[in-house]
Design a protein around this motif. Sequence first.
Motif, short mmCIF file in Angstrom:
data_model
loop_
_atom_site.label_atom_id
_atom_site.label_comp_id
_atom_site.label_asym_id
_atom_site.label_seq_id
_atom_site.Cartn_x
_atom_site.Cartn_y
_atom_site.Cartn_z
N LEU A 1 -0.04 8.04 1.71
CA LEU A 1 0.36 6.66 2.00
C LEU A 1 0.90 6.64 3.42
N PRO A 2 0.18 6.02 4.35
CA PRO A 2 0.68 5.96 5.72
C PRO A 2 2.07 5.31 5.74
N ALA A 3 3.06 6.12 6.03
CA ALA A 3 4.44 5.64 6.02
C ALA A 3 5.28 6.59 6.86
N GLY A 4 6.55 6.33 6.90
CA GLY A 4 7.47 7.19 7.61
C GLY A 4 7.94 8.32 6.70
N HIS A 5 9.12 8.82 6.99
CA HIS A 5 9.68 9.96 6.25
C HIS A 5 9.97 9.61 4.78
N ALA A 6 10.42 8.40 4.53
CA ALA A 6 10.79 7.99 3.17
C ALA A 6 9.71 7.04 2.62
N ILE A 7 8.68 7.61 2.04
CA ILE A 7 7.54 6.84 1.55
C ILE A 7 7.99 5.76 0.56
N HIS A 8 8.87 6.14 -0.35
CA HIS A 8 9.32 5.20 -1.38
C HIS A 8 10.06 4.00 -0.80
N GLU A 9 10.66 4.17 0.37
CA GLU A 9 11.35 3.05 1.01
C GLU A 9 10.41 2.24 1.90
N ASP A 10 9.50 2.94 2.59
CA ASP A 10 8.57 2.26 3.50
C ASP A 10 7.46 1.53 2.75
N GLU A 11 7.01 2.11 1.65
CA GLU A 11 5.91 1.52 0.87
C GLU A 11 6.26 1.51 -0.62
N PRO A 12 7.29 0.76 -1.01
CA PRO A 12 7.73 0.81 -2.41
C PRO A 12 6.67 0.37 -3.42
N GLU A 13 5.91 -0.67 -3.09
CA GLU A 13 4.91 -1.15 -4.03
C GLU A 13 3.76 -0.16 -4.19
N LYS A 14 3.29 0.39 -3.07
CA LYS A 14 2.20 1.37 -3.13
C LYS A 14 2.66 2.64 -3.85
N THR A 15 3.89 3.05 -3.59
CA THR A 15 4.44 4.22 -4.26
C THR A 15 4.51 3.99 -5.75
N SER A 16 5.03 2.84 -6.13
CA SER A 16 5.14 2.48 -7.54
C SER A 16 3.77 2.46 -8.21
N ASN A 17 2.78 1.89 -7.54
CA ASN A 17 1.44 1.83 -8.11
C ASN A 17 0.84 3.23 -8.27
N CYS A 18 1.04 4.10 -7.30
CA CYS A 18 0.54 5.48 -7.39
C CYS A 18 1.15 6.21 -8.59
N VAL A 19 2.46 6.07 -8.73
CA VAL A 19 3.14 6.75 -9.84
C VAL A 19 2.70 6.15 -11.17
N ALA A 20 2.60 4.84 -11.25
CA ALA A 20 2.17 4.19 -12.50
C ALA A 20 0.75 4.60 -12.86
N ASP A 21 -0.15 4.65 -11.89
CA ASP A 21 -1.52 5.08 -12.15
C ASP A 21 -1.56 6.53 -12.63
N PHE A 22 -0.76 7.38 -12.01
CA PHE A 22 -0.69 8.79 -12.39
C PHE A 22 -0.20 8.93 -13.82
N LEU A 23 0.88 8.24 -14.14
CA LEU A 23 1.44 8.31 -15.50
C LEU A 23 0.45 7.80 -16.54
N SER A 24 -0.24 6.74 -16.21
CA SER A 24 -1.24 6.17 -17.12
C SER A 24 -2.43 7.13 -17.30
N ARG A 25 -2.89 7.70 -16.20
CA ARG A 25 -4.03 8.62 -16.25
C ARG A 25 -3.77 9.79 -17.16
N PHE A 26 -2.57 10.32 -17.11
CA PHE A 26 -2.23 11.48 -17.93
C PHE A 26 -1.49 11.09 -19.21
N GLN A 27 -1.47 9.82 -19.51
CA GLN A 27 -0.84 9.28 -20.72
C GLN A 27 0.58 9.81 -20.91
N ILE A 28 1.32 9.76 -19.81
CA ILE A 28 2.71 10.23 -19.83
C ILE A 28 3.66 9.11 -20.23
N SER A 29 3.27 7.89 -19.95
CA SER A 29 4.17 6.78 -20.30
C SER A 29 3.57 5.91 -21.37
#
Length: 94
Positions: free
Chosen positions: A66-94
């Motif tokens: 994710l093109p961002a600065g040092h703190a990805i979660h702060e610079d791109e919170p929505e993209k970070t959230s979507n990546c984590v949600a997709d990952f959790l869904s893909r592996f049926q973790i949540s």
Amino acid sequence: PENPSSFVWVTDLTKTAPYWNSWYKGMSSKFLKVPVPKLLLLAGTDRLDKELTIGQMQGKFQMKVLPAGHAIHEDEPEKTSNCVADFLSRFQIS
């Protein structure tokens, strides 16, 4: 502090400098050995070491850049959230 809602560093981080190298030594190997699905979020691949590059090519973890600065979660919170949600869904973790 002047602003009561602001944060103030109470620790002199420069005193921890002698330990910095040991904190990260072997981290890539330890990350790759964990026997669970893994997601590595990066702002860029320019500092990706050889071990992680090989591990990513072998499919040992999912990597998202994710093109961002040092703190990805702060610079791109929505993209970070979507990546984590997709990952959790893909592996049926949540």
